[in-house]
Structures are given as structure tokens and as C-alpha cells.
Design an enzyme around this catalytic site. Structure first.
Site, PDB file in Angstrom:
ATOM      1  N   LYS A  25      -9.980 -57.293   9.990  1.00 43.93           N
ATOM      2  CA  LYS A  25      -8.599 -56.850  10.027  1.00 43.93           C
ATOM      3  C   LYS A  25      -8.526 -55.351   9.820  1.00 43.93           C
ATOM      4  O   LYS A  25      -9.421 -54.731   9.263  1.00 43.93           O
ATOM      5  CB  LYS A  25      -7.794 -57.566   8.941  1.00 43.93           C
TER       6      LYS A  25
ATOM      7  N   GLY B 145      -6.837 -62.506  19.603  1.00 48.23           N
ATOM      8  CA  GLY B 145      -6.581 -61.660  18.451  1.00 48.23           C
ATOM      9  C   GLY B 145      -6.588 -62.451  17.161  1.00 48.23           C
ATOM     10  O   GLY B 145      -7.073 -63.584  17.095  1.00 48.23           O
ATOM     11  N   CYS B 146      -6.040 -61.865  16.126  1.00 45.75           N
ATOM     12  CA  CYS B 146      -6.012 -62.500  14.809  1.00 45.75           C
ATOM     13  C   CYS B 146      -5.346 -63.866  14.871  1.00 45.75           C
ATOM     14  O   CYS B 146      -4.242 -64.005  15.392  1.00 45.75           O
ATOM     15  CB  CYS B 146      -5.268 -61.605  13.818  1.00 45.75           C
ATOM     16  N   PHE B 147      -5.999 -64.869  14.292  1.00 44.22           N
ATOM     17  CA  PHE B 147      -5.437 -66.209  14.377  1.00 44.22           C
ATOM     18  C   PHE B 147      -4.212 -66.408  13.498  1.00 44.22           C
ATOM     19  O   PHE B 147      -3.476 -67.378  13.676  1.00 44.22           O
ATOM     20  CB  PHE B 147      -6.474 -67.300  14.099  1.00 44.22           C
ATOM     21  N   TRP B 148      -3.935 -65.497  12.564  1.00 46.48           N
ATOM     22  CA  TRP B 148      -2.730 -65.654  11.743  1.00 46.48           C
ATOM     23  C   TRP B 148      -1.467 -65.630  12.599  1.00 46.48           C
ATOM     24  O   TRP B 148      -0.591 -66.488  12.472  1.00 46.48           O
ATOM     25  CB  TRP B 148      -2.646 -64.549  10.699  1.00 46.48           C
TER      26      TRP B 148
END
Length: 217
Positions: free
Chosen positions: A2, A51-54
């Protein structure tokens, strides 16, 4: 890793944030797919990386007909499916989400439309602002030959209509999915004031709600 873990300066973060806001605060208007997967009994699975899985998880958890979303890693082996190892960018994994959906309420093609329009930027290669590296690549892990056919056709359709200013970078890949650590699951809902969530993912969810009001719950 991140952006915070990368140690980016606040000036760089602010500049990247300003660029992302121009794109992330609205859904890209793209046509519906001409082809779709035939409905089947019971819940079906879709696996997307972007991209970020969040943020990906947060968007799809709010799509009508989606029963659950699991954050995880796809494309590598079980032995290296951990955040610490995936973050080294040497495991071939992509941060991904596994969606369990009811095809009687939402189709695979509709999920693809959300994925390409607002869940991430499909034209970025090996990264999604502000995260860079192959673990943040845009990839679809089709769960059936029919899903692969529909996804491939939709990418060709979007490229042909020039829905985006640049060619779509999304690749169809094969590989197993491994759930991420417990602290990554439902991260958006459990950490609404996390700086990363406020800066990158809340605008993305707002864009989904604005762009697809009939699909949002």
C-alpha cells in the site's frame, strides 16, 4: 504494498490523489456487454483482480444479488499466498476478490460492467493508483469456459468502441484463489476512518452508487 507502506511523500500522495479523483469520482459510461453467461442454479463465483482488494471488495459488496465477497490472492501457489509474501511482488499472485452471486438477480456480464466501469481502471498496467506492482494488475480469473468467452468478448467490444482513452490492459488468467488473512476481510466496513479507505475507496464506492443506482443496495 500500500502507498503508506511505500513511504510516499505527502506531496506525491496529494498529486496522485488529485489525479485519481478526476477518474474515480464517476463511473466511466460504458455499454452493457452484448454477450452474457446463461443463468445456472445456485450461487455462482466470479474472481476479479484490479488493484487493492479493499476497494474492490467494498464496491461489489454493495451490488444487488451479490451474496458475499472474499478478499484474497489469485494466480500463484498456496505456499506463498500471504500478504507479506505477495507484497514482495515475486509470487505471481494478484490481489483479487471472489464474488459469490445469485445469477437470478445479477448476471456475470453486469458484474463485468461494474468491474470495468468503476471498480478499477482497466487501462493501467501492473498497478492501480496509488499502488504499483504486478500484484495490483488487472486480471480476470474465469471460473468456466463460458465466463472466459463472455469476458474476452466484452474486452474486445470495449476496445472496439473506444470506451476508454487507452487500450484495456486486463488479461484473462488461470489459477487458484486463496483467501487473504482475516484482517483484510471486510476491511472497508471495519475501518471506515483508515486514511487509505478515506482517500481511495470511499470515492470509488460513491462513484458506484452514482453511476449504477439501480444496482446499488
Amino acid at each position: 504494498m500500500k502507498a503508506a507502506a511505500l513511504g510516499l511523500g505527502m506531496v506525491a500522495i496529494a498529486a496522485t490523489f488529485a489525479m485519481s479523483q478526476a477518474n474515480a469520482e464517476r463511473a466511466v459510461p460504458i455499454p452493457a456487454a452484448r454477450a452474457d453467461v446463461a443463468p445456472a442454479p445456485g450461487l455462482q463465483s466470479a474472481i476479479f483482480a484490479g488493484g487493492c482488494f479493499w476497494g474492490m471488495e467494498a464496491v461489489f459488496e454493495h451490488v444487488k444479488g451479490v451474496r458475499s465477497v472474499t478478499a484474497g490472492y489469485a494466480g500463484g501457489t498456496r505456499a506463498t499466498a500471504s500478504y507479506a509474501q505477495v507484497s514482495t511482488e515475486t509470487t505471481r499472485h494478484a490481489e483479487a476478490i471472489r464474488i459469490a452471486y445469485d445469477p437470478r438477480q445479477v448476471s456475470y456480464a453486469t458484474l463485468l460492467r461494474v468491474y470495468f466501469s468503476v471498480a478499477h481502471d482497466p487501462t493501467q498496467v501492473n498497478g492501480q493508483m496509488p499502488d504499483m506492482g504486478p500484484s495490483y494488475r488487472s486480471a480476470i480469473f474465469a471460473q468456466s469456459p463460458e465466463q472466459a468467452r463472455v469476458a474476452r468478448a466484452y474486452i474486445a467490444q470495449l476496445d472496439a468502441t473506444r470506451a476508454f482513452r487507452k487500450p484495456i490492459a486486463t488479461k484473462l488468467e488461470q489459477g487458484q484463489f486463496f483467501p487473504a488473512e482475516a484482517y483484510h476481510q471486510d476491511f472497508f466496513d471495519r475501518n471506515p476512518d483508515h486514511p487509505y479507505i478515506r482517500m481511495w475507496d470511499k470515492p470509488k464506492l460513491a462513484a458506484f452508487r452514482a453511476g449504477f443506482p439501480s444496482l446499488a443496495r
